[in-house]
Scaffold this active site. Structure first.
Site, PDB file in Angstrom:
ATOM      1  N   LYS A   1      -0.991   0.275 -25.297  1.00  0.00           N
ATOM      2  CA  LYS A   1      -1.322   0.180 -26.725  1.00  0.00           C
ATOM      3  C   LYS A   1      -0.014   0.162 -27.521  1.00  0.00           C
ATOM      4  O   LYS A   1       0.766  -0.779 -27.382  1.00  0.00           O
ATOM      5  CB  LYS A   1      -2.262   1.319 -27.119  1.00  0.00           C
ATOM      6  CG  LYS A   1      -3.606   1.253 -26.355  1.00  0.00           C
ATOM      7  CD  LYS A   1      -4.596   2.270 -26.854  1.00  0.00           C
ATOM      8  CE  LYS A   1      -5.940   2.122 -26.174  1.00  0.00           C
ATOM      9  NZ  LYS A   1      -6.072   2.872 -24.918  1.00  0.00           N
TER      10      LYS A   1
ATOM     11  N   TYR B   1       0.858  -1.188   0.000  1.00  0.00           N
ATOM     12  CA  TYR B   1       0.000   0.000   0.000  1.00  0.00           C
ATOM     13  C   TYR B   1       0.892   1.235   0.000  1.00  0.00           C
ATOM     14  O   TYR B   1       1.853   1.301   0.768  1.00  0.00           O
ATOM     15  CB  TYR B   1      -0.889   0.031   1.250  1.00  0.00           C
ATOM     16  CG  TYR B   1      -2.354  -0.043   0.881  1.00  0.00           C
ATOM     17  CD1 TYR B   1      -2.897   0.875  -0.011  1.00  0.00           C
ATOM     18  CD2 TYR B   1      -3.182  -1.021   1.419  1.00  0.00           C
ATOM     19  CE1 TYR B   1      -4.232   0.795  -0.373  1.00  0.00           C
ATOM     20  CE2 TYR B   1      -4.517  -1.089   1.062  1.00  0.00           C
ATOM     21  CZ  TYR B   1      -5.038  -0.186   0.165  1.00  0.00           C
ATOM     22  OH  TYR B   1      -6.352  -0.255  -0.209  1.00  0.00           O
TER      23      TYR B   1
ATOM     24  N   GLU C   1      -0.472   4.817  -0.567  1.00  0.00           N
ATOM     25  CA  GLU C   1      -1.271   6.021  -0.846  1.00  0.00           C
ATOM     26  C   GLU C   1      -0.413   7.262  -0.645  1.00  0.00           C
ATOM     27  O   GLU C   1       0.342   7.369   0.324  1.00  0.00           O
ATOM     28  CB  GLU C   1      -2.496   6.065   0.082  1.00  0.00           C
ATOM     29  CG  GLU C   1      -3.583   5.117  -0.380  1.00  0.00           C
ATOM     30  CD  GLU C   1      -4.829   5.146   0.490  1.00  0.00           C
ATOM     31  OE1 GLU C   1      -4.894   5.964   1.413  1.00  0.00           O
ATOM     32  OE2 GLU C   1      -5.719   4.330   0.226  1.00  0.00           O
TER      33      GLU C   1
HETATM   34  N1  DSN Z   1     -10.989   0.905 -25.742  1.00  0.00           N
HETATM   35  C1  DSN Z   1      -9.829   1.539 -26.285  1.00  0.00           C
HETATM   36  C2  DSN Z   1      -9.706   1.308 -27.737  1.00  0.00           C
HETATM   37  O1  DSN Z   1      -9.959   0.191 -28.146  1.00  0.00           O
HETATM   38  O2  DSN Z   1      -9.317   2.202 -28.467  1.00  0.00           O
HETATM   39  C3  DSN Z   1      -9.762   2.962 -25.955  1.00  0.00           C
HETATM   40  O3  DSN Z   1      -9.784   3.091 -24.579  1.00  0.00           O
END
Ligand code: DSN
Length: 407
Positions: free
Chosen positions: A221, A45, A47
């Protein structure tokens, strides 16, 4: 491990191995990232922020969080910015920015969901659309961001915050122009680079650094890290942002994920990462070429980044929902997606979105993606039997089974 979960894990592993993964927002992290996310840092933890925690025993995690913050600033060459690596997701990062500088009911100008914006940019079904007064800009006749519309609405509605960035937009975003527009009414500028973060790091998309007051992103991503978010803000807003994240909207930070983010930023600083990003773009171009040669209609006519939006309604006479299912049935994963000026519902759509980050991680090159595009065309036009298409998918995957990618 519990037997049911072990079984589910192994089924999912098989699925990930045996699928051509074209969901533009997904990727495969390195073993090091996964090791850290699954590590004992999850037990802690913490915080608060480094050197200012509400719990003892934070000496080590302080170092981890500082490492992540410093690496993030270096990675984006964001001198003059402050980093917050605690947001659990991109939506939390966006929410924290809103909470930091807006009052409930204030006006936000953002890209509308149908044109490629994100739920957390003001969709009526999200907290953002419920709590703020949302005005949207969209695309012009060439299916590109309509900066004139953005300027006109900025002058008319005087938003307190302009949000730039998208979930499904295939072209370069002109952050300099957005800054000029924001400055015309003294609005804050927030650039959500969740999709293009990796391309920005590699210099393949202009950086919002220097233009944006706030930069938000996910780390999973194109950046290829663990699932999570971050904020870079101009130093003058550091206190507001930190307070908005914790205690504003979150409790204890996920230290195991922050460790994974620090590893991700390390990996993204390597030359190999830049080469990877360049291959992502080359692979999109390889698919674009095949689609255009076969008269497949692409939103805005093509792509400058890691994804393509296919108008399946005009190209194949089917809905996005049907296209997603047809491709799923042969081992190709993608998602149905609204396209410019779509008249279909979000649960049906007239398009699909496909991206190259994940399969580029697995090793796919231009010739592989040309074959992927041909498989998609044959599948969606009903030109080839399902069994034959499954064979083609398996052949492609088999070729890269022993690539340098690490399970
Ligand atoms: N859900 C994501 C996407 O597929 O672009 C964005 O947050």
């Amino acid at each position: 491990m519990d037997i049911e979960l072990r079984e589910l894990l192994s089924i999912e592993k098989r699925r990930q191995k045996n699928t051509i993964e074209l969901i533009a927002s997904e990727n495969y992290t390195s073993r090091s990232v996964r090791k850290l996310v699954g590590s004992i840092f999850t037990n802690k933890y913490a915080e608060g922020y480094p050197s200012n925690r509400y719990y003892g025993g934070c000496v080590v995690v302080d170092k981890v969080e500082n490492l992540a913050r410093e690496r993030l600033i270096t990675l984006f060459k964001a001198t003059g910015y402050h980093a917050n690596v605690q947001p659990h997701s991109g939506s939390q990062a966006n929410m924290a920015v809103y909470k930091a500088v807006l009052e409930i009911g204030d006006t936000i100008l953002s890209m509308d969901l149908n044109s490629g914006g994100h739920l957390s940019h003001g969709s009526p079904v999200s907290f953002s659309g419920k709590e703020y007064n949302i005005i949207s800009y969209g695309l012009n006749d060439s299916e590109l961001i309509d900066y004139e519309d953005m300027l006109e609405k900025t002058k008319k509605y005087k938003p307190k915050l302009i949000v730039v960035g998208a979930s499904s937009y295939t072209r370069i975003i002109d952050f300099a122009k957005c800054k000029e527009i924001a400055d015309s009414v003294n609005a804050y500028l927030m650039c959500d680079i969740a999709h293009i973060a990796g391309l920005v790091v590699a210099g393949l998309h202009p950086s919002p650094v220097g233009y944006a007051d706030f930069i938000t992103s996910t780390t999973h991503k194109t950046l290829r890290g663990p699932r999570g978010g971050f904020i870079l803000c101009k130093e003058e807003y550091s206190e507001l942002i930190d307070k908005a994240v914790f205690p504003g909207i979150q409790g204890g930070p996920l230290m195991h994920v922050i460790a994974g983010k620090a590893q991700c930023f390390y990996e993204a600083s390597k030359l190999k990462f830049r080469e990877y990003q360049m291959q992502i773009v080359r692979n999109v171009k390889a698919m674009e070429k095949i689609f255009l040669e076969n008269n497949v209609k692409l939103v805005s006519g093509g792509s400058d980044n890691h994804m393509l939006l296919i108008n399946v309604k005009d190209s194949f006479g089917i809905t996005g929902k049907e296209a997603e299912q047809i491709l799923d049935d042969i081992g190709v994963a993608c998602n149905k997606n609204m396209i410019a000026f779509d008249t279909a519902k979000a649960s049906v759509t007239s398009g699909i979105r496909i991206g190259t980050p994940a399969m580029t991680t697995k090793g796919f090159k231009e010739s592989d993606f040309e074959e992927v595009a041909k498989i998609i065309i044959c599948a969606l036009s009903g030109r080839q039997r399902k069994e034959d298409l499954i064979d083609r998918v398996e052949k492609l995957l088999h070729k890269w089974r022993f690539s340098s990618f690490n399970w």
